[in-house]
Design a protein around this motif. Sequence first.
Motif, PDB file in Angstrom:
ATOM      1  N   THR A 105       0.840  -1.196   0.000  1.00  0.00           N
ATOM      2  CA  THR A 105       0.000   0.000   0.000  1.00  0.00           C
ATOM      3  C   THR A 105       0.874   1.245   0.000  1.00  0.00           C
ATOM      4  O   THR A 105       2.041   1.210   0.411  1.00  0.00           O
ATOM      5  N   ASP A 122      -0.050   2.256  -4.415  1.00  0.00           N
ATOM      6  CA  ASP A 122      -0.631   0.937  -4.154  1.00  0.00           C
ATOM      7  C   ASP A 122      -0.294   0.059  -5.349  1.00  0.00           C
ATOM      8  O   ASP A 122      -0.551   0.434  -6.504  1.00  0.00           O
ATOM      9  N   GLN A 182       1.131  -1.146 -10.599  1.00  0.00           N
ATOM     10  CA  GLN A 182      -0.248  -0.901 -10.196  1.00  0.00           C
ATOM     11  C   GLN A 182      -1.175  -1.640 -11.150  1.00  0.00           C
ATOM     12  O   GLN A 182      -1.186  -1.377 -12.350  1.00  0.00           O
TER      13      GLN A 182
END
Length: 404
Positions: A95, A188, A213
């Motif tokens: 994250t 993230d 991502q």
Amino acid sequence: MSRFWKIALIVLAVVIVAVVAVRVLHKPAGAGAKGADGKDNAPPVPVTVVPVAKQNVPVYLTALGTVQALNTVTVLPQVSGRLLSIDFTEGQPVTKGQVLARIDPRTFQASYDQAVARRKQDQSLLATARSNYQRTQDPQYSQYVAKIDQVTQKNTVAQYEAAVAADEAAVRDAKVQLDYTEIRSPIDGLAGIRAVDPGNVVTTSSPIVTLTQLHPINVMFTLPEQNLDMVRGAAQGGKPLEVTALDRVDAHPIASGGVLKVIDNQIDTSTGTFRLKSEFGNEHNELWPGQFVNVRLLVNTVDGGLVIPSQGVQRGPDGDYVYLVQGDNTVKMQSIVVAGEVGDSHVMIGSGLKVGDKVVTEGQFRLKPGSKVNPLKPGEVPAAPTAAELQKSKQDNKGGRGRR
């Protein structure tokens, strides 16, 4: 030769002529046999027949595409030092803001402490200078203080104010350098394979890991330049164009719900193509960066298109045609124009047929114009022959052998 043998030869010749005449007059009704009216008396050929259907037909453009991560980040240290630990698991999600690795912070902590101490020292000097300057401005003492001393005190305050401001900046810089010893994820994404092990001395050019991502994810593809006007016109309709990603092996959908995001602003002159970018939610990780897929772009929907199974279309020297079943269950060759494919099993007809026409889709290899057929629905099979039909077939076969 005696009279007896002459008579015997004449009788034998008459018998042979009679047998041949009987064979000709009683020829079995086989394939291609003609009746007295000149029509084909061959048994009907069982064929599968499908009526021409009318439906809304989507128009697709297809291309080869490449899956591309929405963002790809190679994580590099922003300070140099010994790597103490790796705090992520390879191949697992991370994250934004998560600590990925730690660098030995002792040197940077010392620099920070020094900056804080220097700021405190200058803040004390500034407080003393302000106190002295305020006394010189007090009416009780100002008459005893020379003007030059008042100016000096004022400038001393300004000097220490500047020093404290510089110290504040030095503290912030030292804090930033100290924070850089904890390498954090900027997005993230999904962690790849680490590029360095703990214990190594890393620099600002030493990669730690690459993050990708995946939610959402892009699919890049190209189309021929002759499709540019069609795609641009469809994209200007206000609703995003629908894109589907298909497997490259058997072309079944592996990701749907994609939308066209970008049409490139130039055409590649070397290939005569233009690039497009589509975006998929990819909630279940159906698509993976670097994967090759077939792309299907929906650009239009034809209302009321005429559709038949693709196996009904035959190729001839004069173009495409179908076998059309007429009212008397005979067939004729009907020329058609194929307007496009509909999925993997049907085609849309541009001209040559109308709704309800019955087209032969299986068994065409036994047909010729005018052949009698036994129309069957898809999935039906011809009825089993009766005993009489089997006996007749045997007699026909025997007759055929006798004529050889």
